[in-house]
Design a protein around this motif. Structure first.
Motif, PDB file in Angstrom:
ATOM      1  N   ILE A 153       0.897  -1.159   0.000  1.00  0.00           N
ATOM      2  CA  ILE A 153       0.000   0.000   0.000  1.00  0.00           C
ATOM      3  C   ILE A 153       0.935   1.209   0.000  1.00  0.00           C
ATOM      4  O   ILE A 153       1.500   1.553   1.038  1.00  0.00           O
ATOM      5  N   PRO A 154       1.153   1.796  -1.168  1.00  0.00           N
ATOM      6  CA  PRO A 154       2.214   2.809  -1.271  1.00  0.00           C
ATOM      7  C   PRO A 154       1.959   4.031  -0.385  1.00  0.00           C
ATOM      8  O   PRO A 154       2.876   4.531   0.266  1.00  0.00           O
ATOM      9  N   ARG A 155       0.729   4.511  -0.333  1.00  0.00           N
ATOM     10  CA  ARG A 155       0.460   5.762   0.387  1.00  0.00           C
ATOM     11  C   ARG A 155      -0.622   5.514   1.445  1.00  0.00           C
ATOM     12  O   ARG A 155      -1.528   4.710   1.237  1.00  0.00           O
ATOM     13  N   PRO A 156      -0.556   6.226   2.559  1.00  0.00           N
ATOM     14  CA  PRO A 156      -1.551   6.015   3.624  1.00  0.00           C
ATOM     15  C   PRO A 156      -2.983   6.147   3.109  1.00  0.00           C
ATOM     16  O   PRO A 156      -3.856   5.379   3.516  1.00  0.00           O
ATOM     17  N   GLU A 157      -3.211   7.077   2.209  1.00  0.00           N
ATOM     18  CA  GLU A 157      -4.591   7.306   1.764  1.00  0.00           C
ATOM     19  C   GLU A 157      -5.147   6.144   0.926  1.00  0.00           C
ATOM     20  O   GLU A 157      -6.341   6.102   0.645  1.00  0.00           O
ATOM     21  N   ASP A 158      -4.263   5.224   0.508  1.00  0.00           N
ATOM     22  CA  ASP A 158      -4.734   4.058  -0.247  1.00  0.00           C
ATOM     23  C   ASP A 158      -5.279   2.960   0.666  1.00  0.00           C
ATOM     24  O   ASP A 158      -5.855   1.974   0.195  1.00  0.00           O
ATOM     25  N   MET A 159      -5.056   3.115   1.971  1.00  0.00           N
ATOM     26  CA  MET A 159      -5.402   2.035   2.907  1.00  0.00           C
ATOM     27  C   MET A 159      -6.901   1.775   2.977  1.00  0.00           C
ATOM     28  O   MET A 159      -7.341   0.627   3.056  1.00  0.00           O
ATOM     29  N   HIS A 160      -7.675   2.846   2.973  1.00  0.00           N
ATOM     30  CA  HIS A 160      -9.128   2.723   3.128  1.00  0.00           C
ATOM     31  C   HIS A 160      -9.716   1.740   2.107  1.00  0.00           C
ATOM     32  O   HIS A 160     -10.390   0.775   2.463  1.00  0.00           O
ATOM     33  N   ALA A 161      -9.402   1.992   0.837  1.00  0.00           N
ATOM     34  CA  ALA A 161      -9.966   1.155  -0.230  1.00  0.00           C
ATOM     35  C   ALA A 161      -9.491  -0.294  -0.100  1.00  0.00           C
ATOM     36  O   ALA A 161     -10.264  -1.240  -0.266  1.00  0.00           O
ATOM     37  N   GLU A 162      -8.203  -0.461   0.212  1.00  0.00           N
ATOM     38  CA  GLU A 162      -7.646  -1.815   0.289  1.00  0.00           C
ATOM     39  C   GLU A 162      -8.238  -2.597   1.459  1.00  0.00           C
ATOM     40  O   GLU A 162      -8.582  -3.774   1.323  1.00  0.00           O
ATOM     41  N   PHE A 163      -8.369  -1.938   2.610  1.00  0.00           N
ATOM     42  CA  PHE A 163      -8.927  -2.628   3.786  1.00  0.00           C
ATOM     43  C   PHE A 163     -10.368  -3.083   3.527  1.00  0.00           C
ATOM     44  O   PHE A 163     -10.744  -4.209   3.818  1.00  0.00           O
ATOM     45  N   THR A 164     -11.175  -2.188   2.993  1.00  0.00           N
ATOM     46  CA  THR A 164     -12.569  -2.570   2.772  1.00  0.00           C
ATOM     47  C   THR A 164     -12.674  -3.657   1.710  1.00  0.00           C
ATOM     48  O   THR A 164     -13.483  -4.583   1.812  1.00  0.00           O
ATOM     49  N   ARG A 165     -11.808  -3.567   0.678  1.00  0.00           N
ATOM     50  CA  ARG A 165     -11.830  -4.598  -0.362  1.00  0.00           C
ATOM     51  C   ARG A 165     -11.518  -5.967   0.256  1.00  0.00           C
ATOM     52  O   ARG A 165     -12.196  -6.965  -0.024  1.00  0.00           O
ATOM     53  N   LEU A 166     -10.504  -6.018   1.124  1.00  0.00           N
ATOM     54  CA  LEU A 166     -10.083  -7.294   1.704  1.00  0.00           C
ATOM     55  C   LEU A 166     -11.126  -7.861   2.663  1.00  0.00           C
ATOM     56  O   LEU A 166     -11.395  -9.063   2.660  1.00  0.00           O
ATOM     57  N   THR A 167     -11.707  -7.017   3.497  1.00  0.00           N
ATOM     58  CA  THR A 167     -12.708  -7.554   4.435  1.00  0.00           C
ATOM     59  C   THR A 167     -13.974  -7.958   3.699  1.00  0.00           C
ATOM     60  O   THR A 167     -14.588  -8.972   4.035  1.00  0.00           O
ATOM     61  N   GLU A 168     -14.343  -7.191   2.668  1.00  0.00           N
ATOM     62  CA  GLU A 168     -15.516  -7.591   1.882  1.00  0.00           C
ATOM     63  C   GLU A 168     -15.285  -8.949   1.216  1.00  0.00           C
ATOM     64  O   GLU A 168     -16.169  -9.806   1.196  1.00  0.00           O
ATOM     65  N   ALA A 169     -14.069  -9.138   0.687  1.00  0.00           N
ATOM     66  CA  ALA A 169     -13.749 -10.427   0.051  1.00  0.00           C
ATOM     67  C   ALA A 169     -13.824 -11.548   1.076  1.00  0.00           C
ATOM     68  O   ALA A 169     -14.338 -12.638   0.797  1.00  0.00           O
ATOM     69  N   ALA A 170     -13.328 -11.265   2.287  1.00  0.00           N
ATOM     70  CA  ALA A 170     -13.360 -12.290   3.343  1.00  0.00           C
ATOM     71  C   ALA A 170     -14.806 -12.640   3.690  1.00  0.00           C
ATOM     72  O   ALA A 170     -15.144 -13.802   3.919  1.00  0.00           O
ATOM     73  N   MET A 171     -15.661 -11.636   3.704  1.00  0.00           N
ATOM     74  CA  MET A 171     -17.079 -11.891   4.017  1.00  0.00           C
ATOM     75  C   MET A 171     -17.741 -12.739   2.920  1.00  0.00           C
ATOM     76  O   MET A 171     -18.737 -13.409   3.163  1.00  0.00           O
ATOM     77  N   GLY A 172     -17.183 -12.691   1.713  1.00  0.00           N
ATOM     78  CA  GLY A 172     -17.775 -13.424   0.591  1.00  0.00           C
ATOM     79  C   GLY A 172     -17.416 -14.896   0.575  1.00  0.00           C
ATOM     80  O   GLY A 172     -17.924 -15.661  -0.252  1.00  0.00           O
ATOM     81  N   LYS A 173     -16.510 -15.325   1.465  1.00  0.00           N
ATOM     82  CA  LYS A 173     -16.105 -16.735   1.446  1.00  0.00           C
ATOM     83  C   LYS A 173     -17.236 -17.618   1.964  1.00  0.00           C
ATOM     84  O   LYS A 173     -17.847 -17.324   2.987  1.00  0.00           O
ATOM     85  N   GLN A 174     -17.508 -18.666   1.196  1.00  0.00           N
ATOM     86  CA  GLN A 174     -18.614 -19.563   1.529  1.00  0.00           C
ATOM     87  C   GLN A 174     -18.129 -20.881   2.103  1.00  0.00           C
ATOM     88  O   GLN A 174     -18.811 -21.495   2.901  1.00  0.00           O
ATOM     89  N   VAL A 175     -16.981 -21.329   1.631  1.00  0.00           N
ATOM     90  CA  VAL A 175     -16.479 -22.639   2.039  1.00  0.00           C
ATOM     91  C   VAL A 175     -15.097 -22.440   2.658  1.00  0.00           C
ATOM     92  O   VAL A 175     -14.221 -21.827   2.050  1.00  0.00           O
ATOM     93  N   GLY A 176     -14.946 -22.924   3.879  1.00  0.00           N
ATOM     94  CA  GLY A 176     -13.742 -22.609   4.639  1.00  0.00           C
ATOM     95  C   GLY A 176     -12.536 -23.435   4.273  1.00  0.00           C
ATOM     96  O   GLY A 176     -11.404 -22.958   4.306  1.00  0.00           O
TER      97      GLY A 176
END
Lengths: 428, 360
Positions: free
Chosen positions: A205-228
């Protein structure tokens, strides 16, 4: 229910005397026909943020961005999902809740965001101890699909490499971890080790301001997992050697060393958690005892183990022939991913040569990388390469090293060199 | 796998009681009946899909080796040593005491689906010719009429095309096969042989070591077929020919694929006549003779599928059990060849432009 299937791409015809069989296996998860929809199992989300002293640099810009990004990520956590926020320094401490896991609802998400807002950055960095805390939390709900997002801005200075390795080993199979490095002062190899062992991804994450988008993208993807828990179960015949099992799309991950023996001829390779609709490609290479011309032998039997239930999936075959038109056929998928692996190697070797001052080797390797990325339609990688080299002719791989390269651009190229494109996205 | 009074899971190694049907640990089926043994490694580990779960070898399928006997007519079709599948097909029909139909189709191995259509073509041809030979008065000096031969091939062509449409095929490379059929009829002191073919499978008339007549001419240019049966070959004309031979106790009618006749070379144990007569000298006849011919091809490499169909019209174990006096004065065979390529505008041959690789 999520259905899983596998499809094999290979040239099953081998010339006389050949013993190496290559195959690309596409594993696809799709929403099942049975009613019930997206009934996900129990989920655990753990966010681990670096709160070491370095996060206070740049006038507190980094820690403020991390707080804001974590708060945004908390908002994406689904109701009834178990979660925790961990702070990392030379040790690990609970930011929210005080101990164990919280169950997500409006109240706990609000409390968690308030707790995160009070975080102060001071102290060292010991990533292994952060992982140990995450493992402790994941163990509260062992049957859940557990995911951790780990952020650091610095090197693992408060632990010896062996300590980090030991902590990583303790976490294998307990949760998946996406590791992110903020800025340019962290060590790619450290986070890559974490992500590879814990079946996650690593990125800058090159710049601090990029963190917001990356964090939400990753947690949303994690929420989308159906099979563990999905594993690729690979049977190979007596006397054979499995040379490698690699994920090749969406990115390169060598799974060979993660295999565990089921019986003398069968091993399981963990594929981690899956969303209800996604597909990934794997490249398998097996060396088998040579047969006579006209013989057909099974080189591998691929099964999928989904939540501990085995299901048959696909066959990899070997047929020996003296018909050169058959044995010299190039399988498109195998060739494509062999090229993507060569691309990643060329980038790694080119950057290493550049680092050591060997400009000639760096130019040759990075030129080859530009050529391979161009040929395969890997446009993202071409763009990353262009920040490190001046491309005179992509088709022939003619490049010149740039003099002034941003450290973050070089790191982005390095860390993203393993990203691949699918076989059907070839350049014109 | 049993181990005293417990079963060991073949998948994960977990022990279960012998009464268990499924492994409690991993859910793998616990085989109650032993699996078939592998022909290669001997392990009792053959899975339902035909592969050995120990060494991986594909087990032979019935089509790999086919024997067919109808009275005194014998046929063998064998995968050979080098090919992965048997794409040849044979068919025979005993029409009456004096008449036999012998058919070989050699599916082109480079075109997927050829094994299916060669079987369809062979069966259809044999049935059609048997019906033609059984019905009514045969034409003079012929076992069946040229029209009947062409009609049989048309029927085979139609059935093969229908079969192709029912399969997943390579559109640019549709399934294809050679076809050769011989109808032989004993008529007083002669044997009439009517032959129809497309491609390079052959018919031989062998009467002792010295009389070896090849009754067909290969439709082939430099290893590539110029005529065949398949959806892309509806315009290929079959070639027909009629012969009449003296009925001799030593005579053999042989229909075979190139996987056999390529081993008729002198350096490979003798031309057809020498080979057949040597084997007959060893006391072999009927199915044993055909098996021995196939063995000969396999011993010399078996580079292709091998198919041989045989009838000895004058032998003492012939169709009607007739014994025939040896003719001391053999007239030359009466042969008339009708090249279908010349018989009209609807059956144009384009063999100079269109070929199919037959020997990958």
């Amino acid at each position: 229910m999520t259905d899983f299937s596998a499809q094999v791409f290979q040239n099953e015809f081998l010339p006389s005397g050949a013993d190496t069989v290559d195959a690309v296996v596409t594993v696809t998860a799709s929403p099942g026909a049975t009613a019930g929809g997206a009934q996900r199992g129990d989920a655990v989300e753990i966010i681990v943020i670096d709160t070491s002293g370095s996060m206070q640099e740049e006038g507190g810009r980094k820690i403020r961005a991390a707080i804001e990004a974590t708060q945004a990520a908390i908002d994406t956590i689904d109701d009834s999902c178990h979660f925790a926020i961990v702070g990392g320094t030379a040790g690990a401490y609970m930011i929210y809740p005080n101990d164990g896991l919280a169950v997500a609802d409006d109240r706990t998400r609000h409390e968690a965001k308030q707790s995160v807002a009070r975080v102060r950055a001071q102290g060292g960095t010991a990533i292994g101890s952060w992982l140990r805390a995450a493992a402790y939390l994941a163990a509260q709900r062992p049957a859940a699909i557990a995911h951790a997002l780990l952020l650091t801005d610095g090197k693992n200075q408060n632990e010896k490499p062996a300590e980090l390795d030991a902590r990583i080993a303790e976490c294998v199979g307990r949760f998946q971890c996406d590791a992110r490095g903020l800025g340019v002062d962290w060590d790619i190899s450290e986070l890559r080790k974490v992500a590879s062992a814990l079946l996650g991804t690593v990125d800058i994450i090159p710049r601090p301001e990029d963190m917001h988008a990356e964090f939400t993208r990753l947690t949303e993807a994690a929420m989308g997992k159906q099979v563990g828990s999905v594993a690729l179960r690979l049977w190979t015949p007596k006397g054979s050697v499995c040379e490698f099992v690699k994920q090749v799309a969406p990115s390169l991950e060598d799974l060979t060393s993660l295999g565990t023996a089921v019986n003398p001829l069968t091993s399981d390779y963990p594929l981690g958690a899956w969303a209800g609709d996604e597909d990934r490609d794997y490249h398998i290479r097996v060396r088998i005892p040579v047969g006579s011309v006209g013989d057909e032998r099974l080189a591998a039997r691929i099964m999928l183990v989904v939540d501990n239930a085995e299901q048959p999936a696909a066959l990899v075959r070997a047929i020996w022939t003296d018909d050169e038109r058959l044995s010299t056929r190039i399988n498109r998928e195998v060739a494509h991913y062999t090229g993507q692996a060569e691309l990643a190697d060329a980038i790694a070797e080119g950057l290493a040569a550049r680092e050591s001052g060997d400009g000639q080797t760096a130019t040759v390797k990075l030129g080859r990388a530009v050529q391979l990325a161009h040929e395969s339609g890997n446009d993202d990688t071409v763009r990353l390469l262009q920040k490190v080299v001046e491309v005179d002719d992509a088709a022939s791989g003619t490049v010149r090293l740039r003099r002034d390269v941003e450290k973050s651009d070089e790191m982005a190229l390095d860390v993203r060199s393993t990203r691949t494109v699918r076989v059907n996205r070839k350049a014109e | 796998m049993t181990n005293g009074d417990t079963l060991t899971c073949p998948s994960c190694g977990q022990l279960s009681p012998t009464s268990a049907t499924w492994c409690e640990a991993c859910g793998h089926e616990l085989a109650s009946e032993p699996k078939p043994e592998c022909v290669t490694c001997g392990e009792p580990a053959i899975e339902d899909d035909g592969y050995c779960h120990s060494c991986g070898h594909r087990q032979p399928v019935p089509r790999d080796y086919v024997e067919m006997v109808d009275g005194p007519i014998s046929a063998v079709s064998d995968r050979g040593q080098r090919h992965h599948h048997n794409e040849d097909a044979v068919a025979v029909a005993r029409v009456d005491h004096d008449t036999a139909v012998l058919v070989v189709c050699d599916g082109v191995s480079s075109t997927p689906g050829s094994a299916e259509i060669s079987a369809v073509a062979a069966t259809t041809t044999a049935e059609s010719l048997a019906a033609a030979a059984a019905g009514g008065m045969p034409p003079e000096h012929m076992a069946v009429s040229g029209d009947a031969l062409e009609a049989a091939v048309d029927a085979a062509q139609l059935e093969a095309s229908t079969a192709s449409h029912d399969m997943t095929i390579d559109e640019l490379n549709p399934p294809s096969t050679t076809l050769v059929a011989a109808v032989a009829r004993r008529h007083s002191a002669t044997v009439q042989v009517s032959v129809v073919w497309l491609g390079d499978s052959r018919v031989y008339w062998i009467d002792g070591e010295d009389v070896v007549e090849q009754l067909t001419v290969d439709h082939e240019i430099e290893g590539a077929l110029t005529r065949w049966v398949g959806v892309d070959a509806s315009h290929h004309s079959p070639q027909v020919a009629h012969y009449e031979f003296p009925l001799s106790p030593e005579a053999d009618l042989i229909v075979c694929s190139d996987g056999m006749w390529r081993y008729f070379a002198p350096e490979l144990g003798g031309p057809a006549g020498e080979l057949v007569n040597r084997l007959k000298g060893d006391g072999l006849g009927g199915l044993d003779l055909v098996r021995a011919m196939v063995d000969h091809a396999n011993e010399h490499g078996g580079h292709d599928n091998i198919s041989v169909v045989h009838w000895a019209p004058g032998s003492s174990d012939g169709i009607a059990g007739t014994t025939v006096e040896a003719e001391s004065d053999r007239p030359a065979a009466i042969g008339t060849i009708d090249d279908g390529a010349d018989d009209g505008p609807t059956r144009e041959s384009t063999e100079s432009e269109e070929t199919k690789e037959s020997h990958p």
